[in-house]
Design a protein around this motif. Structure first.
Motif, mmCIF file in Angstrom:
data_model
loop_
_atom_site.group_PDB
_atom_site.id
_atom_site.type_symbol
_atom_site.label_atom_id
_atom_site.label_comp_id
_atom_site.label_asym_id
_atom_site.label_seq_id
_atom_site.Cartn_x
_atom_site.Cartn_y
_atom_site.Cartn_z
ATOM 1 N N LEU A 408 0.834 -1.197 0.000
ATOM 2 C CA LEU A 408 0.000 0.000 0.000
ATOM 3 C C LEU A 408 0.874 1.256 0.000
ATOM 4 N N ASP A 409 0.262 2.372 -0.327
ATOM 5 C CA ASP A 409 1.008 3.629 -0.475
ATOM 6 C C ASP A 409 0.725 4.556 0.707
ATOM 7 N N LEU A 410 1.667 4.611 1.654
ATOM 8 C CA LEU A 410 1.507 5.470 2.824
ATOM 9 C C LEU A 410 1.506 6.953 2.454
ATOM 10 N N LYS A 411 2.181 7.304 1.387
ATOM 11 C CA LYS A 411 2.280 8.709 1.007
ATOM 12 C C LYS A 411 0.916 9.329 0.730
ATOM 13 N N LYS A 412 -0.037 8.495 0.328
ATOM 14 C CA LYS A 412 -1.369 9.006 0.000
ATOM 15 C C LYS A 412 -2.137 9.490 1.231
ATOM 16 N N VAL A 413 -1.655 9.144 2.427
ATOM 17 C CA VAL A 413 -2.362 9.576 3.639
ATOM 18 C C VAL A 413 -1.453 10.384 4.564
ATOM 19 N N GLN A 414 -0.287 10.769 4.065
ATOM 20 C CA GLN A 414 0.637 11.546 4.883
ATOM 21 C C GLN A 414 0.522 13.036 4.583
ATOM 22 N N ASN A 415 0.684 13.851 5.620
ATOM 23 C CA ASN A 415 0.664 15.307 5.430
ATOM 24 C C ASN A 415 2.082 15.807 5.128
ATOM 25 N N GLU A 416 2.250 17.113 5.112
ATOM 26 C CA GLU A 416 3.536 17.702 4.741
ATOM 27 C C GLU A 416 4.651 17.329 5.718
ATOM 28 N N LYS A 417 4.278 16.986 6.948
ATOM 29 C CA LYS A 417 5.270 16.599 7.954
ATOM 30 C C LYS A 417 5.589 15.107 7.911
ATOM 31 N N GLY A 418 4.951 14.400 6.992
ATOM 32 C CA GLY A 418 5.162 12.964 6.912
ATOM 33 C C GLY A 418 4.323 12.167 7.885
ATOM 34 N N GLU A 419 3.357 12.835 8.548
ATOM 35 C CA GLU A 419 2.481 12.173 9.518
ATOM 36 C C GLU A 419 1.239 11.618 8.818
ATOM 37 N N ILE A 420 0.751 10.479 9.284
ATOM 38 C CA ILE A 420 -0.486 9.925 8.745
ATOM 39 C C ILE A 420 -1.645 10.788 9.226
ATOM 40 N N ASP A 421 -2.397 11.316 8.285
ATOM 41 C CA ASP A 421 -3.457 12.283 8.588
ATOM 42 C C ASP A 421 -4.829 11.658 8.325
ATOM 43 N N GLU A 422 -5.598 11.475 9.386
ATOM 44 C CA GLU A 422 -6.939 10.887 9.269
ATOM 45 C C GLU A 422 -8.022 11.956 9.102
ATOM 46 N N SER A 423 -7.647 13.214 9.207
ATOM 47 C CA SER A 423 -8.636 14.292 9.292
ATOM 48 C C SER A 423 -9.435 14.496 8.010
ATOM 49 N N THR A 424 -8.938 14.033 6.883
ATOM 50 C CA THR A 424 -9.663 14.245 5.627
ATOM 51 C C THR A 424 -10.716 13.165 5.366
ATOM 52 N N CYS A 425 -10.814 12.192 6.259
ATOM 53 C CA CYS A 425 -11.819 11.135 6.096
ATOM 54 C C CYS A 425 -13.191 11.644 6.530
ATOM 55 N N VAL A 426 -14.217 11.189 5.861
ATOM 56 C CA VAL A 426 -15.595 11.605 6.161
ATOM 57 C C VAL A 426 -16.227 10.600 7.121
#
Length: 470
Positions: A408-426
């Motif tokens: 899987l591609d972690l980059k698709k869910v990482q923010n600019e800091k390289g952190e996994i960002d769940e905030s864009t999920c509905v």
């Protein structure tokens, strides 16, 4: 004078105070026997819940085995369906007997016994095969009616940026529907790995926020994620009320639901069935371990807060079918080992029965992986200050593991800091996640609502005839 002397002599021979004789079976309160055990073995025995109150036992003191504290306690407590937990080297706590729960030291003892059963790979593979067949039979999968050859009920697709969601109602056996949601990456090009995510006993099941976040993030990373309701939970209550969730048939239907949802996924051109994973927490963690143990399609597993050698799940939906009696006794640590040598991440915490994983269960599982020379494929993410949940930190440990072994591609869910960002999920409201409508108005006419008939479909009889039925 002689008569007076005789009376006095006989009086001196009478028992003093409350001393007992065999005429009354040496009967006495077990609280006094427990006090004697404390004195003999120099320990403290706590009865926090007053379980010993007013209990008497024949020959109580005679049951004490000098030199063996635990045998003595067992002999005194077992007649009352009581047991004890070792709190530390000098303190024990009286507890009600629970078939699914033991103390840490009992778990350690069992793992040591199991490890001696298979000193080499050949011996382990033999036991593993026996356990697998027994687990399948115990759950009742070998007695399940065939899945009806009908198309599933699918709701319209909701699109949320780079992932989509649709609901599914799959008839897994005649009249019984598994209900859930399927999350897919968007756009979906080529074949994608499949992740089955059974939910546990966390309040709102698959509708809760953290479950939706988990499914959505994995979909955004490139996986097709299949989430589904527990038996007599969520939309399943349209057929079987929640009062029936604690019947043993729940374990059968839940594992069967996962199996047949995977069967359905195998018919879909977009599903890469060479890359299938399972993850769930609590009761979902139990199902994750069972699936990885019996279904060779599961290539990666992440059981969360459930891998324990001394607790097998207090709900009959996890332990009610007796699979932990297989092989003359097994436990969830050995069942987790059955996933070897496929990648597995065991997630644990300090606030529940998985607190001992780093020192007890994980070394045991790793040793089993070592029989294959694959110790590097099993990992433990432990959170000593956390409790029983599939919370954010536990998800953050799971995402990279899934990415690594499923491609899987972690980059698709990482923010600019390289952190996994769940905030864009509905986070969807319940109504959007229903398959059969807000009030169940679209429930198929053939939907089974009789628990007795459900048991009969597996060649069994419902022994809990007084349970509330719908």
């Amino acid at each position: 004078m002689k008569k007076v002397f005789l009376v006095v002599f006989l009086f001196l021979l009478l028992p003093k105070g409350n001393a007992q004789t065999s005429d009354d079976n040496y009967r006495g309160p077990i609280t006094k026997t427990i006090q004697k055990i404390e004195s003999i073995f120099k320990v403290t025995i706590k009865d926090k819940d007053g379980l010993l109150k007013e209990k008497e036992l024949d020959y109580a003191d005679w049951r004490i085995r000098q030199g063996n504290l635990e045998v003595s306690l067992t002999a005194i407590l077992a007649p009352f369906d009581l047991t004890f937990f070792k709190e530390n080297d000098s303190t024990y706590v009286i507890r009600k007997f629970e078939y699914a729960r033991n103390s840490d030291n009992v778990g350690k003892e069992r793992l040591e016994y199991l490890a001696d059963l298979y000193p080499n790979l050949k011996a382990w593979e033999t036991r593993k095969a026996d356990l697998k067949q027994c687990i399948i039979s115990s759950i009742g999968l070998d007695k399940a009616p065939p899945m009806p050859k009908k198309k599933p009920i699918l709701t319209p697709i909701r699109k949320y940026g780079n992932y989509t969601v649709e609901n599914i109602g799959l008839e897994i056996i005649p009249g019984v529907y598994a209900t859930g949601s399927i999350y897919k990456p968007y756009p979906l090009k080529g074949k994608a790995p499949v992740i089955i995510t059974p939910n546990g006993h966390f309040g709102d099941g698959r509708y809760r926020k953290d479950q939706q976040l988990r499914c959505a993030v994995l979909a955004k990373m490139g996986a097709v994620v299949v989430d589904f309701d527990l038996f007599a939970w969520g939309e399943s209550t349209l057929q079987f009320p929640s009062t029936l969730h604690r019947q043993s048939i729940a374990q059968t239907i839940q594992v069967l639901s996962a199996e047949r949802l995977l069967d359905y996924m195998a018919t879909q051109k977009y599903a890469d069935m060479s890359r299938v994973a399972a993850t769930g927490g609590s009761g979902g963690g139990s199902q994750t371990m069972f699936l990885a143990a019996i279904d060779d399609r599961i290539k990666v597993s992440v059981p969360v807060v459930m891998t324990s050698s001394h607790f097998s799940g207090g709900c009959p939906c996890e332990s009610g079918r007796g699979l932990h009696l297989c092989g003359n006794g097994t436990n969830n640590a050995e069942i987790a080992s059955m996933a070897a040598p496929k990648p597995q991440l065991i997630v644990s915490d300090g606030g529940d029965w998985t607190a001992t994983v780093p020192e007890l269960e994980y070394p045991f599982v790793k040793k089993t992986y070592g029989l294959y020379g694959k110790e590097n494929l099993v990992e433990n993410a432990h959170f000593p200050k956390e409790g029983h949940n599939y919370g954010e930190s536990k998800r953050m440990a799971m995402y990279p593991f899934m990415a690594k072994y499923l491609g899987l591609d972690l980059k698709k869910v990482q923010n600019e800091k390289g952190e996994i960002d769940e905030s864009t999920c509905v986070i969807e409201p319940y109504e959007k996640m229903y398959v059969f409508g807000a009030k169940g108005e679209n429930l198929p006419a053939n939907a089974l609502k009789d628990i007795d008939k459900l048991y009969e479909m597996f060649g069994e009889k419902n022994l809990k005839v007084n349970e509330v039925k719908k």
